[in-house]
Design a protein around this motif. Structure first.
Motif, PDB file in Angstrom:
ATOM      1  N   ASN A  57     -88.061 -13.838   8.177  1.00 28.86           N
ATOM      2  CA  ASN A  57     -88.562 -13.650   9.533  1.00 28.86           C
ATOM      3  C   ASN A  57     -89.359 -12.363   9.654  1.00 28.86           C
ATOM      4  N   PHE A  59     -90.536  -9.063  11.414  1.00 26.28           N
ATOM      5  CA  PHE A  59     -89.992  -8.083  12.344  1.00 26.28           C
ATOM      6  C   PHE A  59     -91.102  -7.141  12.774  1.00 26.28           C
ATOM      7  N   ASP A  60     -90.785  -6.251  13.635  1.00 34.73           N
ATOM      8  CA  ASP A  60     -91.757  -5.301  14.169  1.00 34.73           C
ATOM      9  C   ASP A  60     -92.411  -4.527  13.028  1.00 34.73           C
ATOM     10  N   THR A  64     -90.920  -2.173   9.736  1.00 29.73           N
ATOM     11  CA  THR A  64     -91.008  -2.602   8.340  1.00 29.73           C
ATOM     12  C   THR A  64     -92.134  -1.913   7.585  1.00 29.73           C
ATOM     13  N   PRO A 116     -93.226  -9.947  17.806  1.00 27.70           N
ATOM     14  CA  PRO A 116     -92.071  -9.534  16.999  1.00 27.70           C
ATOM     15  C   PRO A 116     -91.373  -8.308  17.578  1.00 27.70           C
TER      16      PRO A 116
END
Length: 117
Positions: A57, A59-60, A64, A116
């Protein structure tokens, strides 16, 4: 699926999953039985290959450090390297589950989100 899903109650829609029961003899008195989950069967050159399907998935990107939307098309290696680094335990778990289940292949997919967070 030819048979009715035993885990569905009433008109409930349950994700299609196959279970393979495996047995290992650890010593003369102990045997280990495990239920392993598999997701797909692929036809490849006349053979049926059992496959485990998993998704990573998004993510922001501030957390990351990599924005999938910008990098996925051109720098797939950078995206997978970052995911391997950030999700090593999750990927190791999925790999062991596939090995125990006797999967011939593991398919990984990317899931992006509109926002996200």
């Amino acid at each position: 699926m030819r048979e009715k899903n035993p885990f569905a109650s009433g008109d409930e829609e349950v994700a299609p999953v196959a279970y393979r029961y495996r047995k290992w003899k650890l010593d003369d008195t102990v045997s280990l039985v495990a239920r392993c989950e598999l997701n797909a069967v692929l036809d490849y050159k006349g053979q049926q290959l059992v496959c485990a399907v998993r998704t990573l998935n998004e993510f922001d990107p501030k957390v990351t450090g990599i924005d999938w939307r910008k990098k996925l098309e051109n720098q797939r290696g950078a995206v997978i390297a970052t995911e391997l680094k950030n999700n090593a335990n999750k990927l190791a778990k999925w790999t062991v589950q596939a090995l125990l289940g006797g999967a011939d292949q593991i398919k990984f997919g990317y899931v992006t989100r509109a926002h996200p967070r």
